[in-house]
Every structure is written in C-alpha cells, then in structure tokens.
Design a protein around this motif. Structure first.
Motif, mmCIF file in Angstrom:
data_model
loop_
_atom_site.group_PDB
_atom_site.id
_atom_site.type_symbol
_atom_site.label_atom_id
_atom_site.label_comp_id
_atom_site.label_asym_id
_atom_site.label_seq_id
_atom_site.Cartn_x
_atom_site.Cartn_y
_atom_site.Cartn_z
ATOM 1 N N GLY A 4 7.319 132.867 22.185
ATOM 2 C CA GLY A 4 5.925 132.732 21.819
ATOM 3 C C GLY A 4 5.062 133.487 22.797
ATOM 4 O O GLY A 4 5.226 133.423 23.999
ATOM 5 N N GLY A 5 4.072 134.223 22.305
ATOM 6 C CA GLY A 5 3.212 134.976 23.185
ATOM 7 C C GLY A 5 3.798 136.313 23.555
ATOM 8 O O GLY A 5 3.146 137.122 24.188
ATOM 9 N N ASP A 6 5.076 136.603 23.180
ATOM 10 C CA ASP A 6 5.697 137.884 23.490
ATOM 11 C C ASP A 6 5.249 138.971 22.527
ATOM 12 O O ASP A 6 5.293 140.143 22.825
ATOM 13 N N GLY A 7 4.820 138.575 21.312
ATOM 14 C CA GLY A 7 4.402 139.549 20.307
ATOM 15 C C GLY A 7 2.909 139.519 20.136
ATOM 16 O O GLY A 7 2.160 138.985 20.946
ATOM 17 N N ALA A 8 2.454 140.105 19.000
ATOM 18 C CA ALA A 8 1.019 140.200 18.757
ATOM 19 C C ALA A 8 0.401 138.847 18.494
ATOM 20 O O ALA A 8 -0.819 138.733 18.478
ATOM 21 N N PHE A 9 1.227 137.809 18.282
ATOM 22 C CA PHE A 9 0.678 136.495 18.009
ATOM 23 C C PHE A 9 0.082 135.862 19.263
ATOM 24 O O PHE A 9 -0.702 134.939 19.184
ATOM 25 N N ALA A 182 -9.241 131.380 12.627
ATOM 26 C CA ALA A 182 -7.930 131.268 13.276
ATOM 27 C C ALA A 182 -7.063 132.449 12.902
ATOM 28 O O ALA A 182 -7.296 133.130 11.901
ATOM 29 N N LYS A 183 -6.039 132.677 13.699
ATOM 30 C CA LYS A 183 -5.094 133.758 13.418
ATOM 31 C C LYS A 183 -4.073 133.351 12.360
ATOM 32 O O LYS A 183 -3.444 134.205 11.750
ATOM 33 N N ALA A 184 -3.891 132.031 12.169
ATOM 34 C CA ALA A 184 -2.959 131.549 11.154
ATOM 35 C C ALA A 184 -3.423 130.196 10.654
ATOM 36 O O ALA A 184 -4.025 129.413 11.400
ATOM 37 N N LEU A 185 -3.141 129.931 9.388
ATOM 38 C CA LEU A 185 -3.473 128.654 8.761
ATOM 39 C C LEU A 185 -2.211 128.095 8.113
ATOM 40 O O LEU A 185 -1.526 128.789 7.352
ATOM 41 N N ILE A 186 -1.905 126.830 8.421
ATOM 42 C CA ILE A 186 -0.737 126.170 7.858
ATOM 43 C C ILE A 186 -1.203 124.926 7.110
ATOM 44 O O ILE A 186 -1.781 124.014 7.702
ATOM 45 N N GLY A 187 -0.963 124.894 5.812
ATOM 46 C CA GLY A 187 -1.351 123.757 5.003
ATOM 47 C C GLY A 187 -0.283 122.684 5.023
ATOM 48 O O GLY A 187 0.819 122.884 4.515
ATOM 49 N N CYS A 188 -0.608 121.561 5.621
ATOM 50 C CA CYS A 188 0.277 120.399 5.625
ATOM 51 C C CYS A 188 -0.472 119.235 4.983
ATOM 52 O O CYS A 188 -0.376 118.090 5.431
ATOM 53 N N ASP A 189 -1.232 119.559 3.947
ATOM 54 C CA ASP A 189 -2.172 118.610 3.354
ATOM 55 C C ASP A 189 -1.663 117.943 2.091
ATOM 56 O O ASP A 189 -2.433 117.583 1.206
ATOM 57 N N GLY A 190 -0.357 117.783 1.983
ATOM 58 C CA GLY A 190 0.204 116.904 0.985
ATOM 59 C C GLY A 190 0.365 117.465 -0.406
ATOM 60 O O GLY A 190 0.195 118.660 -0.663
ATOM 61 N N VAL A 191 0.692 116.563 -1.324
ATOM 62 C CA VAL A 191 1.034 116.937 -2.695
ATOM 63 C C VAL A 191 -0.111 117.685 -3.383
ATOM 64 O O VAL A 191 0.119 118.639 -4.125
ATOM 65 N N HIS A 192 -1.335 117.262 -3.148
ATOM 66 C CA HIS A 192 -2.493 117.897 -3.782
ATOM 67 C C HIS A 192 -3.166 118.855 -2.794
ATOM 68 O O HIS A 192 -4.388 118.838 -2.607
ATOM 69 N N SER A 193 -2.387 119.707 -2.201
ATOM 70 C CA SER A 193 -2.828 120.584 -1.121
ATOM 71 C C SER A 193 -3.888 121.606 -1.543
ATOM 72 O O SER A 193 -3.714 122.339 -2.517
ATOM 73 N N PRO A 359 1.332 137.056 12.959
ATOM 74 C CA PRO A 359 1.380 135.799 12.222
ATOM 75 C C PRO A 359 1.882 135.979 10.795
ATOM 76 O O PRO A 359 2.640 135.152 10.294
ATOM 77 N N ALA A 360 1.455 137.041 10.130
ATOM 78 C CA ALA A 360 1.887 137.287 8.754
ATOM 79 C C ALA A 360 3.402 137.464 8.677
ATOM 80 O O ALA A 360 4.059 136.950 7.772
ATOM 81 N N ASP A 361 3.958 138.186 9.649
ATOM 82 C CA ASP A 361 5.413 138.354 9.684
ATOM 83 C C ASP A 361 6.110 137.018 9.905
ATOM 84 O O ASP A 361 7.155 136.735 9.320
ATOM 85 N N GLY A 362 5.529 136.199 10.763
ATOM 86 C CA GLY A 362 6.128 134.905 11.069
ATOM 87 C C GLY A 362 6.168 133.970 9.874
ATOM 88 O O GLY A 362 7.196 133.353 9.591
ATOM 89 N N VAL A 363 5.035 133.870 9.147
ATOM 90 C CA VAL A 363 5.027 132.955 8.005
ATOM 91 C C VAL A 363 5.912 133.484 6.878
ATOM 92 O O VAL A 363 6.538 132.706 6.145
ATOM 93 N N ALA A 364 5.989 134.802 6.726
ATOM 94 C CA ALA A 364 6.875 135.374 5.703
ATOM 95 C C ALA A 364 8.336 135.059 6.019
ATOM 96 O O ALA A 364 9.118 134.703 5.125
#
Length: 442
Positions: A4-9, A182-193, A359-364
């Motif tokens: 972490g922190g080694d790349g562009a993220f 933010a540089k990245a967004l992660i949805g952990c907001d449940g079934v009706h996300s 971040p885009a590479d990471g989430v992909a």
C-alpha cells in the motif's frame, strides 16, 4: 505484493489529484462489509500514507446496527477474520459447535451432519454462532476515532478529473449538503445499494421466501445443547442454535405469505403468527425458544438474491468505484455465507488496492478475483434453501420428488460438496511497516 502506498494509490499520486480531496477511500455502509473493508485497508496500508484524509466510513444510522441478531461464522469467515486481526477477540467469547441435525417433521427422520470433521484440527476455525453487534464492535475497535461518520446518507455520486489523463476523483453528496471527494468509493450499503444502482447492477430478485429471525434470552440459562437444530415441513424450515449460555438464535424460513406484510415491524404480531398459524406445529422445544424472544431483536423480511449470471456479466466496477458484501452479491442465508463472503471481499479488495498502480486497477482486479466465487455462493445458497424447504411453492408429485431428492441425494451427497466452499481461505494481508496496521486500541 505491495504493502500500500507503493503505487499511484498512495503518496505518489497526491500531486495528480485535486488538493481538496477529503479522503483516500470512502466506504458507504457501516455494516460487516463496510467495517471489515475499512480494517482491511488500514492493515494493508491503503489510505495511511497521508495526502488524502485516509479512510472514511459513511453510516446512515446514528450508531452501529445489529440487524439480524446473530450470524454463524464458518471456517472461511474465520480465515478472513484472522487476516483482519480480530479473530482472537471473538473465538475467546463464543464456543464452537460441530453438529447439525435436520428433522423431517413429516417422516420423523433426522439427518445428522458434522462440521469441521477432519479438514482442520485448528480450534480457531471451527463453526461458531455469535452476536452480530459483537462482530461489528470488534471491527470498529480497530479503527481510529472519526473513521465512521454516523447519520450520513449518500444521495448522489459523480466523478471528475483534475486534468486530462489524471485519475478520476469520486464526488459524493450527502443529504446534509456535505460534499466529499475521494480517490475510491466502495459501496457496502447492502441489498438495496445506492452504489450498486449507480454502477448499473440489476436489482436483487425475490426468492419467493422470507425469514423471521430472532434472539431469545434465558437469564437463568437455557440448557440447550450447543448444536444447530433444524425442523423441516411443507414450505417451512425452522432452526435454532445457542450463541451463549443465555442466548439462542432462531429462524424460520417460509414461503412468502400475506401475513408477512402486516406483521413485519410489529414484534407481537410476528411472534403470534410464528407460534400460531405459521409454525404452531413445530416441536415444543423450538416454540419455547421463540416465546422467549427479545422484541428488540426480531425481524421478518423477504429473502432476496442477485442472479448469479448478472454477477458474472454485469459491471461491478466503474473506474475507482466498486461494491462489496450484499451490495455486490446478495444471497439467501441458507449456507450462512452472507457475512463470511463479505469478510472475504474485504481482504481481497484491500490486497488488490494495495498492489495496484491506480485505484481503478485495484477495484478491477478485485472484481475479477471475486466474481466466480460470489456467483457460486449465491447459486449454492439458493439451491440449498430451495431444496431443504421442499421446493418453494411446489406441491403434489413435484413436491414429493423435491423432498425425495433432499432426503436421499441432497443431504448425503450434494450438501457435503457445498460445505467444501466454507473452507476457502482468502489469504493474508501484508501489514505495512511501522504501526499503521496495529489496533487503535493498542
């Protein structure tokens, strides 16, 4: 594997992103998936290198939620909790159990299963039922003060670039007028996300079943053996399992009935329906547990799932935005893998982001790594529930055939294969140098 922190993220991209970025990563949802992801990111060093405000969790409620009362953690969940550094806090509080008994009330036959029989002698990864809020608190303790922003409801998502060729920044607006970048967004907001809807993932589908879940309290002790007991009859599957000497978690999975809409949200009506018309024929030992239910830990809700094909084919990531847990792969609870798979997601996602250039590479990379397993778990849970319940809304000869398959084929041969998925090890997280990955409580 980078820490972490080694790349562009990390700090390397700080200059390429707008100076007013509020956070490195924003996580929407403070449930199991959200808190586990925040802990995983911290342990992997993502968002701890400065230049972006770190990791922020947005929770729309005013406090940690404990919906569902309790949950069962199978070995795959314990492997993930080990990687997150919190397993020891929970294994010391909750005893393991190894036996599951399913009784067919129509024939009187009982099938007995053993979990963790010969696969692993490690005490820590055996099956345990535990209080959901205890898991949330164990995860939250690992986060610095201010990481979780309560009473924060996401209302819109957009992206922007500071300049041509620069990484995308995610722009979020909350219902109180706040704007967060933010540089990245992660949805952990449940079934009706909200995040899943923004990504274009299809809405979850109805399984045709619903579930009543409750937590019963016996202040003087219940004396019930520590094992999972299930009772099967036409269109119903009831179960109960102790989580402590005083508390028992119970559930009733049923074909959807009109009474659900009227009783949901009213504890007295729900319990009256369960002990009366819906499950009054269940064994007295089960009904006695139900009658001791804490009204504050009772729910009745439809069971939803995302079609496994859509998990494999739909876009679960767009640029630096993705989803995890129920927002990605909602499933029925029939293999007890909803919470366990969310914990797996957290570890794999943090590891993918820590190793990626952007971040885009990471989430992909994360989505590619999780698609097939998530689809398999959803399909396995649906099949398991449908068959064990004797086929949803199936009667006559077809219903008899489903039950025969359940008793003579599914339990002896299919279920053990499905249970193998509960031994998946999502791997370790690479802790960063220094003390960033340590518990805040330390």
């Amino acid at each position: 594997m980078a820490g972490g922190g080694d790349g562009a993220f990390g700090a390397a991209t700080a200059a390429a992103v707008k100076a007013d970025v509020d956070a490195e990563v924003v996580i929407v949802g403070g449930g199991i998936a959200g808190l586990a992801t925040a802990v995983a990111l911290r342990r992997a060093g993502v968002g701890t290198s400065g230049g972006g405000g770190g990791v922020l969790v947005l929770e729309r409620h005013a406090e940690l939620r404990a919906m569902g009362a309790a949950l069962t953690i199978f070995p795959n969940g314990w492997f993930a909790l080990r990687a997150l550094g919190v397993a020891h806090k929970l294994t010391s509080r909750y005893e393991a159990y190894e036996t599951s008994k399913a009784t067919n009330l129509e024939t009187g036959a009982t099938q007995v299963f053993r979990f963790a029989g010969t696969k692993n002698k490690d005490e820590d990864v055996r099956v345990r039922a535990l209080d959901r809020k205890a898991l949330l608190e164990a995860l939250a303790e690992e986060l610095p003060p201010g990481t979780i922003r309560f009473s924060s409801k996401l209302v819109s998502i957009d992206t922007e670039r500071a300049a041509a060729g620069a990484p995308e920044t995610v722009v979020m607006r909350l219902d109180d007028g706040a704007v967060i970048r933010a540089k990245a967004l992660i949805g952990c907001d449940g079934v009706h996300s909200v995040v899943a809807r923004w990504l274009g993932l299809p809405d979850p589908a109805s399984s045709g079943r619903s579930a009543v879940r409750g937590l019963s309290v016996f202040p003087g002790g219940h004396g019930v053996k520590r094992e999972l007991r299930q009772f099967l009859s036409q269109g119903l599957r009831a179960g109960m399992v102790p989580i402590s000497d005083t508390d028992i978690y119970w559930f009733l999975v049923n074909d959807t009935v009109p009474a659900e809409k009227d009783a949901a949200g009213d504890p007295a009506k729900t319990l009256h329906e369960v002990t009366g018309d819906l499950a009054g024929h269940m064994p007295s030992e089960y009904l006695d547990v139900v009658r001791h239910t804490d009204h504050g830990n009772l729910s009745w809700a439809p069971l939803l799932y995302r079609n496994p094909i859509s998990i494999l084919t739909s876009a679960a990531a767009r640029g630096p935005v993705t989803v995890a847990g129920d927002a990605f792969h909602p499933m029925t609870p029939d293999m007890a893998q909803g919470g366990c798979s969310a914990l797996e997601d957290a570890v794999v996602l943090a590891r993918s982001l820590a190793a990626a250039a952007t971040p885009a590479d990471g989430v992909a990379a994360y989505v590619d790594a999780r698609r097939w397993r998530a689809a398999w778990l959803v399909a396995g849970a649906y099949l398991s529930g449908w068959v064990q319940q004797g086929g949803t809304n199936v009667r006559g000869v077809r219903g008899w055939m489903v039950k025969a398959f359940r008793d003579w084929v599914f339990y002896p041969f299919v279920f053990p294969r499905l249970a193998d998925t509960m031994w998946f090890d999502c791997g370790e997280l690479v802790a960063p140098c220094g003390d960033e990955g340590k518990s805040h409580a330390e």
